[in-house]
Enzyme design. Sequence first.
Site, PDB file in Angstrom:
ATOM      1  N   ASN A 169      -7.235  -5.454  61.307  1.00 59.65           N
ATOM      2  CA  ASN A 169      -6.449  -6.689  61.222  1.00 59.65           C
ATOM      3  C   ASN A 169      -5.213  -6.459  60.358  1.00 59.65           C
ATOM      4  O   ASN A 169      -4.150  -7.020  60.593  1.00 59.65           O
ATOM      5  CB  ASN A 169      -7.298  -7.829  60.664  1.00 59.65           C
ATOM      6  CG  ASN A 169      -6.652  -9.180  60.895  1.00 59.65           C
ATOM      7  OD1 ASN A 169      -6.198  -9.493  61.989  1.00 59.65           O
ATOM      8  ND2 ASN A 169      -6.580  -9.988  59.846  1.00 59.65           N
ATOM      9  N   ARG A 213       0.009 -10.658  60.784  1.00 62.67           N
ATOM     10  CA  ARG A 213       1.218 -10.370  60.010  1.00 62.67           C
ATOM     11  C   ARG A 213       2.291  -9.785  60.917  1.00 62.67           C
ATOM     12  O   ARG A 213       2.003  -8.963  61.784  1.00 62.67           O
ATOM     13  CB  ARG A 213       0.920  -9.385  58.878  1.00 62.67           C
ATOM     14  CG  ARG A 213      -0.061  -9.894  57.838  1.00 62.67           C
ATOM     15  CD  ARG A 213      -0.315  -8.844  56.774  1.00 62.67           C
ATOM     16  NE  ARG A 213      -1.603  -9.051  56.144  1.00 62.67           N
ATOM     17  CZ  ARG A 213      -2.385  -8.066  55.679  1.00 62.67           C
ATOM     18  NH1 ARG A 213      -1.981  -6.812  55.768  1.00 62.67           N
ATOM     19  NH2 ARG A 213      -3.546  -8.342  55.123  1.00 62.67           N
ATOM     20  N   ASN A 236     -16.375  -6.060  47.082  1.00 61.00           N
ATOM     21  CA  ASN A 236     -15.010  -6.388  47.490  1.00 61.00           C
ATOM     22  C   ASN A 236     -14.909  -7.907  47.533  1.00 61.00           C
ATOM     23  O   ASN A 236     -15.441  -8.545  48.447  1.00 61.00           O
ATOM     24  CB  ASN A 236     -14.710  -5.776  48.861  1.00 61.00           C
ATOM     25  CG  ASN A 236     -13.311  -6.091  49.360  1.00 61.00           C
ATOM     26  OD1 ASN A 236     -12.531  -6.757  48.685  1.00 61.00           O
ATOM     27  ND2 ASN A 236     -13.002  -5.630  50.558  1.00 61.00           N
ATOM     28  N   ASP A 285      -7.309 -10.632  67.810  1.00 56.38           N
ATOM     29  CA  ASP A 285      -8.375  -9.665  68.070  1.00 56.38           C
ATOM     30  C   ASP A 285      -7.982  -8.772  69.238  1.00 56.38           C
ATOM     31  O   ASP A 285      -7.804  -9.248  70.363  1.00 56.38           O
ATOM     32  CB  ASP A 285      -9.680 -10.395  68.373  1.00 56.38           C
ATOM     33  CG  ASP A 285     -10.880  -9.456  68.422  1.00 56.38           C
ATOM     34  OD1 ASP A 285     -10.848  -8.487  69.204  1.00 56.38           O
ATOM     35  OD2 ASP A 285     -11.855  -9.694  67.692  1.00 56.38           O
ATOM     36  N   GLY A 339     -10.814  -0.449  62.701  1.00 53.01           N
ATOM     37  CA  GLY A 339     -11.486  -1.071  63.840  1.00 53.01           C
ATOM     38  C   GLY A 339     -10.786  -0.842  65.164  1.00 53.01           C
ATOM     39  O   GLY A 339     -11.425  -0.563  66.184  1.00 53.01           O
ATOM     40  N   ASN A 391     -11.713   2.311  68.068  1.00 51.72           N
ATOM     41  CA  ASN A 391     -12.362   1.733  69.245  1.00 51.72           C
ATOM     42  C   ASN A 391     -11.451   1.453  70.429  1.00 51.72           C
ATOM     43  O   ASN A 391     -11.953   1.186  71.524  1.00 51.72           O
ATOM     44  CB  ASN A 391     -13.061   0.425  68.851  1.00 51.72           C
ATOM     45  CG  ASN A 391     -14.242   0.665  67.945  1.00 51.72           C
ATOM     46  OD1 ASN A 391     -15.255   1.213  68.373  1.00 51.72           O
ATOM     47  ND2 ASN A 391     -14.128   0.274  66.683  1.00 51.72           N
ATOM     48  N   LEU A 395      -5.759   1.233  61.559  1.00 44.30           N
ATOM     49  CA  LEU A 395      -5.468   0.087  62.416  1.00 44.30           C
ATOM     50  C   LEU A 395      -6.649  -0.874  62.444  1.00 44.30           C
ATOM     51  O   LEU A 395      -7.710  -0.571  63.002  1.00 44.30           O
ATOM     52  CB  LEU A 395      -5.168   0.562  63.845  1.00 44.30           C
ATOM     53  CG  LEU A 395      -4.136   1.685  63.988  1.00 44.30           C
ATOM     54  CD1 LEU A 395      -4.033   2.134  65.432  1.00 44.30           C
ATOM     55  CD2 LEU A 395      -2.783   1.244  63.452  1.00 44.30           C
TER      56      LEU A 395
END
Length: 395
Positions: free
Chosen positions: A207, A237, A10, A279, A327, A331, A205
Amino acid sequence: MASRNILVINCGSSSIKFALINEDHGAATLQGLAERLGSPEAELRWQQGDAKDSLMIPDADHRAALAQLLPRVQQAAGGALHGIGHRVVHGGEQFTSACRIDAAVLEAIGSAAVLAPLHNPANLQGIEAALAVFPDLPQVAVFDTAFHQSLPEHAFRYALPESLYREQGIRRYGFHGTSHRYVSQRAAEMAGLAYDDSCWLVAHLGNGCSTCAVINGQSRDTSMGLTPLEGLVMGTRSGDVDPNLHGHLARTLGWDLPRIDRLLNHESGLKGLSGLSNDMRSLEQAREQGHAGATLAIEVFCYRLAKSLAAMACALPRLDGLLFTGGIGENSALVRSKTVAHLQLLNLKLDPAANARCVRGVSGTIQAEGHPRILVVPTNEERQIALDTLALLPN
């Protein structure tokens, strides 16, 4: 026949994320990142099992980084590397599935760069470097947009003059398709349902964030559009804003398009709302300490996510389950709880203990008894890319 190994790549403009995937093992054999390419601080970092290592590669470009990576990949694969799968962000309308890379495919990826100017040129650069370093290996392009090519026209068309669609390709394409496909397949397996007879709402879900309605293994609607900016609140964004915001900022502040693009893509979302961070982990900690901006950012994020999921439900004939992945989705018990609380009209409700348990890679059902299924399903885009690559190799 011995199990096969696929290198998944990637590429960003100055980075290469990579993973060596064996078809018979869930976890990556080797994974890592080459970053800050083209600078004196260029570095290659990798992990094999519990062992981590790194190498400074000053001023290395993509080809030089891949050349450094090659012997480590070959060693980890026991000398048997069978192919390379490349993540490509935008395939336009031309690609509805993964494909073997040849000159025509390279040209088409380049042509789609006008739709993804930040991503496709970097993806193409990585492919060309890999072709130079691994000339004898089969190489496959896997497109983020391909899964969403099953959207019906009423879902992918904008209410704009038809010429803009026919001549310029301006329509909704959607992204995160590899993840939406992987987790909806896994959910069907976990629920004991046939994938081609199942209906899911999916929330990816991280960044970057998007929702998707998956019916019988096909995407029928998704929140991202022409670009990955449309839809949900994300890390940096904005997601959906009034389309005339550009004109308003140009008139009142004198901002040009690059400045407005920077605002919407890099200075907004969770970061812009909170004034603190993109974050979610940091924002949850700040919320606990009473930080007003972090509290607001989380509230807006969850409400807008719930609105999108409710909208996606319009595409479903029935609901077999709501899936959380990525992420944040995997979590954040807080985000899942706040989002589901807005969806009472769909009769969704969480079991608090089950919700709290599903973090750090733990998957499972988290709905309260007697309510529709809600699942936490860890995504594995690298494995899906590897599987798509293997499917195109000769037996």
